[in-house]
Design a protein around this motif. Sequence first.
Motif, PDB file in Angstrom:
ATOM      1  N   THR A 153      41.593   4.544  50.552  1.00 45.64           N
ATOM      2  CA  THR A 153      41.332   3.268  51.221  1.00 45.64           C
ATOM      3  C   THR A 153      41.405   2.114  50.224  1.00 45.64           C
ATOM      4  OG1 THR A 153      39.711   4.538  52.458  1.00 45.64           O
ATOM      5  CG2 THR A 153      39.757   2.181  52.861  1.00 45.64           C
ATOM      6  N   VAL A 154      40.771   2.316  49.080  1.00 46.51           N
ATOM      7  CA  VAL A 154      40.730   1.262  48.059  1.00 46.51           C
ATOM      8  C   VAL A 154      42.137   1.052  47.470  1.00 46.51           C
ATOM      9  CG1 VAL A 154      39.628   0.526  45.918  1.00 46.51           C
ATOM     10  CG2 VAL A 154      38.368   1.955  47.534  1.00 46.51           C
ATOM     11  N   GLU A 155      42.797   2.166  47.194  1.00 47.46           N
ATOM     12  CA  GLU A 155      44.155   2.097  46.631  1.00 47.46           C
ATOM     13  C   GLU A 155      45.094   1.371  47.605  1.00 47.46           C
ATOM     14  OE1 GLU A 155      46.329   5.839  46.404  1.00 47.46           O
ATOM     15  OE2 GLU A 155      46.603   5.458  44.274  1.00 47.46           O
ATOM     16  N   ALA A 156      44.963   1.714  48.906  1.00 40.64           N
ATOM     17  CA  ALA A 156      45.821   1.095  49.922  1.00 40.64           C
ATOM     18  C   ALA A 156      45.573  -0.409  49.980  1.00 40.64           C
ATOM     19  CB  ALA A 156      45.541   1.720  51.288  1.00 40.64           C
ATOM     20  N   GLU A 157      44.318  -0.781  49.907  1.00 40.63           N
ATOM     21  CA  GLU A 157      43.995  -2.206  49.972  1.00 40.63           C
ATOM     22  C   GLU A 157      44.622  -2.959  48.794  1.00 40.63           C
ATOM     23  OE1 GLU A 157      39.992  -4.931  50.168  1.00 40.63           O
ATOM     24  OE2 GLU A 157      39.766  -2.801  50.578  1.00 40.63           O
ATOM     25  N   LEU A 215      47.276  -2.023  46.855  1.00 36.83           N
ATOM     26  CA  LEU A 215      48.745  -2.059  46.906  1.00 36.83           C
ATOM     27  C   LEU A 215      49.241  -2.933  48.052  1.00 36.83           C
ATOM     28  CD1 LEU A 215      49.385   1.672  46.042  1.00 36.83           C
ATOM     29  CD2 LEU A 215      50.272  -0.271  44.746  1.00 36.83           C
ATOM     30  N   ALA A 216      48.560  -2.837  49.197  1.00 40.99           N
ATOM     31  CA  ALA A 216      48.993  -3.634  50.351  1.00 40.99           C
ATOM     32  C   ALA A 216      48.867  -5.119  50.051  1.00 40.99           C
ATOM     33  CB  ALA A 216      48.155  -3.275  51.573  1.00 40.99           C
ATOM     34  N   GLY A 217      47.841  -5.498  49.318  1.00 41.40           N
ATOM     35  CA  GLY A 217      47.665  -6.905  48.944  1.00 41.40           C
ATOM     36  C   GLY A 217      48.871  -7.423  48.182  1.00 41.40           C
ATOM     37  N   VAL A 218      49.385  -6.588  47.274  1.00 41.57           N
ATOM     38  CA  VAL A 218      50.550  -6.999  46.465  1.00 41.57           C
ATOM     39  C   VAL A 218      51.817  -6.985  47.314  1.00 41.57           C
ATOM     40  CG1 VAL A 218      51.938  -6.422  44.432  1.00 41.57           C
ATOM     41  CG2 VAL A 218      49.470  -6.049  44.404  1.00 41.57           C
ATOM     42  N   LEU A 219      52.033  -5.897  48.069  1.00 42.93           N
ATOM     43  CA  LEU A 219      53.285  -5.736  48.823  1.00 42.93           C
ATOM     44  C   LEU A 219      53.405  -6.753  49.961  1.00 42.93           C
ATOM     45  CD1 LEU A 219      53.320  -1.821  49.015  1.00 42.93           C
ATOM     46  CD2 LEU A 219      54.834  -3.258  47.646  1.00 42.93           C
ATOM     47  N   ALA A 220      52.308  -6.940  50.699  1.00 42.49           N
ATOM     48  CA  ALA A 220      52.377  -7.818  51.879  1.00 42.49           C
ATOM     49  C   ALA A 220      52.666  -9.260  51.504  1.00 42.49           C
ATOM     50  CB  ALA A 220      51.069  -7.725  52.660  1.00 42.49           C
ATOM     51  N   SER A 221      52.253  -9.662  50.320  1.00 45.39           N
ATOM     52  CA  SER A 221      52.474 -11.052  49.928  1.00 45.39           C
ATOM     53  C   SER A 221      53.916 -11.299  49.481  1.00 45.39           C
ATOM     54  CB  SER A 221      51.506 -11.433  48.810  1.00 45.39           C
ATOM     55  OG  SER A 221      51.796 -10.659  47.668  1.00 45.39           O
ATOM     56  N   GLN A 222      54.663 -10.229  49.173  1.00 44.30           N
ATOM     57  CA  GLN A 222      56.016 -10.427  48.619  1.00 44.30           C
ATOM     58  C   GLN A 222      57.153  -9.894  49.489  1.00 44.30           C
ATOM     59  OE1 GLN A 222      56.395  -9.331  44.412  1.00 44.30           O
ATOM     60  NE2 GLN A 222      54.179  -9.242  44.284  1.00 44.30           N
ATOM     61  N   TYR A 223      56.847  -8.913  50.351  1.00 45.33           N
ATOM     62  CA  TYR A 223      57.942  -8.270  51.086  1.00 45.33           C
ATOM     63  C   TYR A 223      57.648  -8.183  52.586  1.00 45.33           C
ATOM     64  CZ  TYR A 223      58.721  -6.790  46.274  1.00 45.33           C
ATOM     65  OH  TYR A 223      58.895  -6.766  44.919  1.00 45.33           O
ATOM     66  N   THR A 246      47.579  10.527  54.767  1.00 45.32           N
ATOM     67  CA  THR A 246      46.480   9.562  54.892  1.00 45.32           C
ATOM     68  C   THR A 246      46.782   8.304  54.083  1.00 45.32           C
ATOM     69  OG1 THR A 246      45.059  11.489  54.866  1.00 45.32           O
ATOM     70  CG2 THR A 246      43.958   9.377  54.790  1.00 45.32           C
ATOM     71  N   GLY A 247      47.258   8.514  52.854  1.00 44.31           N
ATOM     72  CA  GLY A 247      47.550   7.370  51.985  1.00 44.31           C
ATOM     73  C   GLY A 247      48.579   6.445  52.604  1.00 44.31           C
ATOM     74  N   ALA A 248      49.663   7.038  53.150  1.00 42.99           N
ATOM     75  CA  ALA A 248      50.723   6.213  53.748  1.00 42.99           C
ATOM     76  C   ALA A 248      50.204   5.478  54.982  1.00 42.99           C
ATOM     77  CB  ALA A 248      51.910   7.105  54.119  1.00 42.99           C
ATOM     78  N   GLU A 249      49.419   6.163  55.795  1.00 40.41           N
ATOM     79  CA  GLU A 249      48.856   5.508  56.993  1.00 40.41           C
ATOM     80  C   GLU A 249      48.008   4.309  56.613  1.00 40.41           C
ATOM     81  OE1 GLU A 249      48.438   9.358  59.948  1.00 40.41           O
ATOM     82  OE2 GLU A 249      46.616   8.310  59.310  1.00 40.41           O
ATOM     83  N   LEU A 250      47.151   4.506  55.609  1.00 38.96           N
ATOM     84  CA  LEU A 250      46.252   3.427  55.199  1.00 38.96           C
ATOM     85  C   LEU A 250      47.020   2.249  54.597  1.00 38.96           C
ATOM     86  CD1 LEU A 250      43.382   5.576  53.672  1.00 38.96           C
ATOM     87  CD2 LEU A 250      43.190   4.071  55.645  1.00 38.96           C
ATOM     88  N   ILE A 251      48.025   2.553  53.775  1.00 37.36           N
ATOM     89  CA  ILE A 251      48.813   1.467  53.183  1.00 37.36           C
ATOM     90  C   ILE A 251      49.561   0.714  54.283  1.00 37.36           C
ATOM     91  CG2 ILE A 251      50.780   0.938  51.652  1.00 37.36           C
ATOM     92  CD1 ILE A 251      49.816   3.237  49.858  1.00 37.36           C
ATOM     93  N   GLY A 252      50.155   1.471  55.222  1.00 40.47           N
ATOM     94  CA  GLY A 252      50.865   0.839  56.336  1.00 40.47           C
ATOM     95  C   GLY A 252      49.952  -0.088  57.134  1.00 40.47           C
ATOM     96  N   LYS A 253      48.767   0.403  57.463  1.00 41.83           N
ATOM     97  CA  LYS A 253      47.818  -0.403  58.237  1.00 41.83           C
ATOM     98  C   LYS A 253      47.392  -1.639  57.452  1.00 41.83           C
ATOM     99  CE  LYS A 253      45.634   3.115  61.114  1.00 41.83           C
ATOM    100  NZ  LYS A 253      44.508   4.024  61.183  1.00 41.83           N
ATOM    101  N   ALA A 254      47.124  -1.449  56.156  1.00 44.60           N
ATOM    102  CA  ALA A 254      46.664  -2.575  55.334  1.00 44.60           C
ATOM    103  C   ALA A 254      47.757  -3.633  55.189  1.00 44.60           C
ATOM    104  CB  ALA A 254      46.228  -2.067  53.964  1.00 44.60           C
ATOM    105  N   ILE A 262      57.506  -1.559  58.698  1.00 48.35           N
ATOM    106  CA  ILE A 262      57.311  -0.436  57.771  1.00 48.35           C
ATOM    107  C   ILE A 262      58.080   0.786  58.262  1.00 48.35           C
ATOM    108  CG2 ILE A 262      55.569   1.163  56.847  1.00 48.35           C
ATOM    109  CD1 ILE A 262      53.692  -1.458  57.372  1.00 48.35           C
ATOM    110  N   THR A 263      58.865   1.375  57.379  1.00 53.79           N
ATOM    111  CA  THR A 263      59.558   2.633  57.687  1.00 53.79           C
ATOM    112  C   THR A 263      58.879   3.726  56.892  1.00 53.79           C
ATOM    113  OG1 THR A 263      61.588   1.357  57.695  1.00 53.79           O
ATOM    114  CG2 THR A 263      61.818   3.739  57.757  1.00 53.79           C
TER     115      THR A 263
END
Lengths: 408, 294
Positions: free
Chosen positions: A161-165, A167-175, A190-198, A208-209
């Motif tokens: 959950t923490v890792e997803a938050e 990484l998602a913070g970085v990815l969502a702002s740029q891509y 689980t990791g992919a689901e959480l990152i996708g949701k975040a 997201i693919t």
Amino acid sequence: MTRHGIRLLKFGVLAGTALAAMMPAHPTAAQETVKLGFTAALTGPFNEFGEGIRRGVEIAIEEWNKKGGVNGKKVELAEALDDQLVPDRAVQNMRRILDNEQIAALIAPSGSGPTLAVIDMLEADGRPVCNTQAQTPTIVYPKGPESPPRQNIFSLSIDNTVEAEKLAGVLASQYKKVGLLHESTGYGVTGAELIGKAIKAANQEATITSEAYNQRAQDMTAQLTRAQRAGAEVLMVVGLGADLAVIRKNMARLNINIPLYATAGGITPPYMEGAGNLVKGTRAASTKSFGLDEPPAATKTFLELYKAKHGFDRWWGNDPERPQISMATTVGTAYDCVNLLLNAMVKANSTKPKDIIKALEETKDFPAASIRAISFSPEKHRALTVDDLAVYEIDKQGDKVKLTIVQE
Amino acid sequence: MTTFLSLVLAGVSVGAVYALVALGLNVTFWTTKTLNFGHGSLMMFCAMLMVYFASQGLVLALAAVLSLLVIAAFGIFIERFTVRPALKTNNSMGWVVSTLGFGIVLQGVAAKLFGSQAVAFPSILFDSEDFVTIFGLHVSLQYLVVLGLSVFLVVVLEAFLRLTRWGQAVRAVSHDPELGRVNGMPVNAIIVGSFVLSALLGGAAGLLVSQIGGTVDPAFGFNLVLFGFVAAVVGGMGSSVGALVGGIALGVLSKLIGGYVASAAEQPVAFAILMLMLALRPNGLLAQAEATKA
């Protein structure tokens, strides 16, 4: 005395001697130590994780024993069993460990698969458990992060959950278009689901693919071309380092030149060694303490102890000046777990599970090697926060790998 | 179109490796009607041994040749100690267990000698960034090398079997070893030779596929043998050309399904093909049906 009487006397003496030999010299000797135990992948392809736990545990125990132990008792690693990261073996080993009633506290297995296999058993047993590596959130919070944690499970690992938050913070702002590749294990899914949701939560327009792969697959062309067809501007991989090396090489063969992000596997030796010079530019999230130019005091202490005991080995890496970041999660968290558990026993002046758990829940800003300051409460059993992670970028010059923090 | 061609190229290249594995399985099937279930471990050991020799400063070509020689010696060992004793009893299937056991022991030996972690495998001829442009398509030279070498080995083997006296002797032994013995053929030497050849093909496949993946560990090879087995059955057990056709068909089909339908379907499709083939055409695409004398 008759001959019969002498015979009886001889028999009595012999029987008494035999019985005395079978009795322990000091009836309480077996209980004079504080005992810890764990099962982990000590051999097999994932032994860097289990062996890392053993090293961290042993260093911490040696230090405590030098200081006189816990409440006047020496500390002992009573059970260190090998499960090779196989859940069935972890269950068998854990049964044996839990049958030893003298074990005061435990370290959770390496990896989510074995830990999930034994977690209900551990919860039912009630003795305090510290998780060093398994990332699946349900290990601590079985009904979701807003629900109460398992009462005896505490975690220092990089939670998905923490890792997803982070990484998602970085990815969502740029891509806007993200290709997610993940291993087909519980950790990967689980990791992919959480990152996708975040990512979606941070940027609703993002597409997201998501593609799965099996660990040790030798070719990822199908997954990569699917992400390419979907127009992915960046590739995010949730998986182990060796598989990431296959993906990176495959990207080069297919001439896919988009940025590559990864979970902590991106800065582990199997990726660095397997992908060679292609590692340049890869970004990955991991714990911050080991990557800082000026690490916290507890991190420095741990590093000195490790260097003195093991030198510059596979876990430390080939740069004497700086250890690998991955050492924080393979060895550092185990060292911290033992310190936390024993510190709680000292504070509680007890080795009873309830007392240790209460003391653990009162932990506030405990200085640790892998996380700058650890705090727990009855509701919070996960130590890591987003601020404890950093995003690193890999550079390589010759044989020397350099990691730079690009996002604190 | 680019996606399609990329998938086909990757499928052909990976399929060519399956063909080499299938061919390795076929060779011992010809002479003894047995399969070496430790074939995957030979692939792994050859690749790990090469990494070790290279790490000791040997040039890559010499490291590859030395590791192949060791693997050839393992071929002799397998025939002598795991297959021959089992075949002394009529209809014994003991070789299944003994060859599998040998493979597991070899995995353990590799873990002890080289460690159980994945180790980086060097690029033998080209790096993964090396490519040529064909009709505007980016074609990886590593894929081309794997494909070229695999096809070359299949052609050489087929030529050996058809055009040389030793090749004809192998074919004769595959038909009737007892008659070959009566006619003064060195049947035992031919059988041992087939195991050496099978091991060499396994070793070569291990070196080629490790180059694609970039790493190798003691558990490497097992999945590839399964795919090689499917390729051998699809092409027709015992047929060299069938192994090549079966391997490439399997590689291309699984990549296309993975790329266009679902990447998770890539592996199951191989086994669906196996079941279908066994149900509809048990002798495979190119093997001739076996005639039984009354």
